[in-house]
Design a protein around this motif. Sequence first.
Motif, PDB file in Angstrom:
ATOM      1  N   GLN A  94       0.822  -1.204   0.000  1.00 44.68           N
ATOM      2  CA  GLN A  94       0.000   0.000   0.000  1.00 44.68           C
ATOM      3  C   GLN A  94       0.861   1.260   0.000  1.00 44.68           C
ATOM      4  N   TYR A  95       0.376   2.263  -0.720  1.00 48.16           N
ATOM      5  CA  TYR A  95       1.023   3.570  -0.753  1.00 48.16           C
ATOM      6  C   TYR A  95      -0.067   4.633  -0.673  1.00 48.16           C
ATOM      7  N   SER A  96       0.192   5.675   0.072  1.00 54.38           N
ATOM      8  CA  SER A  96      -0.804   6.739   0.210  1.00 54.38           C
ATOM      9  C   SER A  96      -0.104   8.097   0.227  1.00 54.38           C
ATOM     10  N   TYR A 101      -4.424   6.909  -3.264  1.00 51.56           N
ATOM     11  CA  TYR A 101      -4.083   5.681  -2.547  1.00 51.56           C
ATOM     12  C   TYR A 101      -3.898   4.578  -3.574  1.00 51.56           C
ATOM     13  N   ASN A 196      -3.316   1.331   5.116  1.00 51.99           N
ATOM     14  CA  ASN A 196      -2.296   2.331   5.357  1.00 51.99           C
ATOM     15  C   ASN A 196      -2.832   3.407   6.302  1.00 51.99           C
TER      16      ASN A 196
END
Length: 212
Positions: A94-96, A101, A196
């Motif tokens: 996950q990346y935010s 997102y 996240n």
Amino acid sequence: MRDMLHEGRKGSTAVRLIHMLVLSLSASGVVLGFAAGFALAIQMNPETADRYVLNLGSLGEWASAIASAAAVLTALWLAWKQRRDSEEKILLKQYSTRDGYWLSLVSSGGRTATVLEVFLTSKRGEQTIALSRPPLVQSGDLPRQMQYGDTYTITADASEYGRIATEWAQAHPGSSIPLLYVVVVTSLGSFEQEINPDFCQSLRTALEGRSG
């Protein structure tokens, strides 16, 4: 299955097998050493043999039994390893950021994984919010078969935060957004992970903005 970001299982199978064999041989050496020392003590003091030796057999028989036990343990370990490696496995990354997102699904198992759906839920499973629907995914993307190494990414623009937060609020009037989990459902099981924290906070902020 929550912590699926750990990719340490990529270690060499050969190294693990050697490690297992070394442990087995070490254990065998300890037992053989004990047996040899015991036999030597009996030879030096034969008059004590009837006290301690009932029917221990020869040293060769002991060595054969230990080797057989080590072979059985190694075979069982290899069978378990092969069965585990033949299962499907999905890693969640996950990346935010302020802009959006991203949730990447990575197939890392020995079996082809068929991803059916992806959703958010609370720990108690009170409500699910689908992530596997337009505009987050393209129509027809799911179900999706993923071979080893395949990656599929779901993207939620910041403009979608309000919709997701509102969907949760409509199901839980007057309550804030709790700690959520992202769940990936496949044809053979499911994989989940805490979302996240930055994404969770962004959803809470979006909900407060709509309430205010």
